[in-house]
Design an enzyme around this catalytic site. Structure first.
Site, PDB file in Angstrom:
ATOM      1  N   THR A  90       0.837  -1.199   0.000  1.00  0.00           N
ATOM      2  CA  THR A  90       0.000   0.000   0.000  1.00  0.00           C
ATOM      3  C   THR A  90       0.870   1.246   0.000  1.00  0.00           C
ATOM      4  O   THR A  90       2.013   1.229   0.474  1.00  0.00           O
ATOM      5  CB  THR A  90      -0.914   0.082   1.248  1.00  0.00           C
TER       6      THR A  90
ATOM      7  N   ARG B 253       2.973   8.807  -5.902  1.00  0.00           N
ATOM      8  CA  ARG B 253       3.829   9.435  -6.905  1.00  0.00           C
ATOM      9  C   ARG B 253       5.133   9.975  -6.309  1.00  0.00           C
ATOM     10  O   ARG B 253       5.682  10.969  -6.783  1.00  0.00           O
ATOM     11  CB  ARG B 253       3.093  10.579  -7.624  1.00  0.00           C
TER      12      ARG B 253
ATOM     13  N   TYR C   2       2.312  -3.430 -11.932  1.00  0.00           N
ATOM     14  CA  TYR C   2       3.403  -4.348 -11.647  1.00  0.00           C
ATOM     15  C   TYR C   2       4.245  -4.758 -12.846  1.00  0.00           C
ATOM     16  O   TYR C   2       5.336  -5.305 -12.680  1.00  0.00           O
ATOM     17  CB  TYR C   2       2.853  -5.570 -10.908  1.00  0.00           C
TER      18      TYR C   2
ATOM     19  N   PHE D 148      -3.273 -14.148  -1.441  1.00  0.00           N
ATOM     20  CA  PHE D 148      -2.246 -13.934  -0.441  1.00  0.00           C
ATOM     21  C   PHE D 148      -1.796 -12.473  -0.469  1.00  0.00           C
ATOM     22  O   PHE D 148      -2.154 -11.745  -1.365  1.00  0.00           O
ATOM     23  CB  PHE D 148      -1.053 -14.867  -0.626  1.00  0.00           C
TER      24      PHE D 148
END
Length: 416
Positions: free
Chosen positions: A88, A95, A128, A416
């Site tokens: 998180t 940014r 990602y 998970f």
């Protein structure tokens, strides 16, 4: 706005764990309050060095956690992985490069430990890929209209087997061995530690809204436990005072198709249940075709699931099996410098070797595309059409597909 250098990114201490948990809750838009009960329940999770926080003074504004995991490669070998979770960044501190700093620290440590892969469940698709992760498994949820399914309402023909409702203590005893058999036959499946079994049977409770589900076990005629289904049932009645309950599956693992068939038929034959939500299943799951009327199971959700980041190309490609014989030279690009290079893969049903080479490449691809191909779910030809893989030799994409694609699609059953 403070510069990123003013924010300290580092592994947290145990004393900082409550503040870190508060930041996790805030980052996932949940009430940023950690109760004493939740903190006590989660204490067993803490592992020094693998919980990272970004701190502005004493306040944690970004979080990151990793833990040891095993991922099943194609063919059943278990591969050491760095599982990433609890990622998180507080909305006020986006940014500023905080995720990049946390990710860089963790992946470098995983590479140093000798992990072959890193894994995560991506909440947001766009984030990602820039860290070398690619979607490697997907999942599908079906909703079954039970009256239309065509099943015998008297229940399944178990052929000498049996289904029993069991208690949480029984699940903690029986489940791990069954799961181990299932995961070794399922590319993309991951390990479950003791914490997982405690959390999912209520022995440890981190959610005050947790309710105990039903646990149904299928035993083969010889008494072997071959299936476990965990499910809830709501309480709903139609205006005509007819029951209209929905059974929602939290999880189903099975080591044989017979166990899957029996458990699904059992759930659909429970009195008052008129609808079944399957929970997260493999995209080519047997479920719809276990019903006499397959269209009674409609797709209610489909999405990417586990993402993989290759950290060691040689060990990743040598860990899996191959159904055909061939050779492939891959130019792997990795902006982070963790796994790039040119590699020659020689594979056959008898085994595989992967070595660094100076030969001309057959395919050029980013490490994230290699991750997408590794478990066998994606097509190199398709990725080439999308401009994500370059064919340096004509027909190399088809050759890669002949080596890498699998007969059943990979699946990760767990969050998970």
């Amino acid at each position: 706005m403070n510069a990123p250098a003013d924010i300290d990114v580092r592994p947290i201490t145990e004393a900082e764990y409550p503040e870190w948990l508060r930041a996790v809750r805030a980052g996932f838009l949940r009430e940023p309050v950690v109760s004493a009960a939740e903190l006590e329940a989660r204490k067993g999770q803490f592992e020094p060095g693998r919980f990272i926080g970004a701190f502005e003074g004493d306040r944690c504004v970004a979080t990151f956690r990793s833990f040891a995991q095993e991922v099943t490669a194609v063919g059943g070998r278990l591969v050491a992985a760095d599982a990433i979770s609890a990622v998180t960044v507080t909305a006020t501190h986006r940014r500023r490069g905080l995720l990049t700093r946390m990710m860089s620290q963790d992946l470098a440590a995983a590479k140093e430990r000798g992990d072959v892969l890193a894994t995560l469940i991506a909440a947001e698709y766009r984030i990602y890929g820039r860290y070398g992760f690619g979607p490697a498994t997907s999942g599908t949820e079906w909703t079954i209209d039970v009256p239309r399914a065509g099943l015998d309402p008297r229940g399944p023909d178990l052929g000498g087997g049996r289904i029993d409702l069991v208690e949480p203590d029984d699940v903690r005893k029986l489940g791990p061995e069954l799961h181990d058999r299932m995961r070794r036959a399922t590319p993309g499946a991951i390990s479950r530690d003791d914490w997982w079994w405690q959390l999912n049977t209520g022995a440890v409770r981190t959610d005050p809204k947790w309710t105990e589900p039903f646990f149904a076990v299928y035993r083969a005629p010889d008494g072997t436990v071959e299936g476990l289904m965990t499910y809830d049932v709501d309480e709903k009645w139609a205006d005509t005072m007819q029951p209209a309950n929905t059974a929602s599956v939290r999880g189903l693992i099975a080591s044989t198709p017979a166990a899957e068939r029996a458990l699904w038929h059992y759930l659909c034959s429970i009195d008052w249940v008129t609808r079944v939500r399957s929970g997260w299943r493999a995209p080519d799951d047997l479920l719809p075709h276990l019903l006499p009327n397959p269209p009674a199971a409609g797709v209610s959700m489909h999405a990417d699931w586990m993402w993989v980041r290759i950290l060691d190309v040689v060990r990743a490609l040598e860990a899996r099996t191959y159904d055909s014989e061939g050779a492939l030279v891959l130019e792997v690009l990795d902006g982070s410098g963790l796994a790039g290079g040119r590699y020659r893969l020689e594979a056959s049903p008898d085994g595989a070797s992967c070595t660094a080479t100076t030969e001309s490449a057959d395919l050029t691809l980013d490490v994230r595309e290699l991750a997408t191909l590794w478990l066998g779910d994606e097509s190199a030809v398709r990725l080439a059409a999308l401009g994500r893989v370059r064919e340096d030799r004509a027909g190399a994409g088809r050759g890669a597909d002949a080596l890498l694609r699998t007969s059943r699609r990979p699946w990760c059953p767990d969050m998970f």
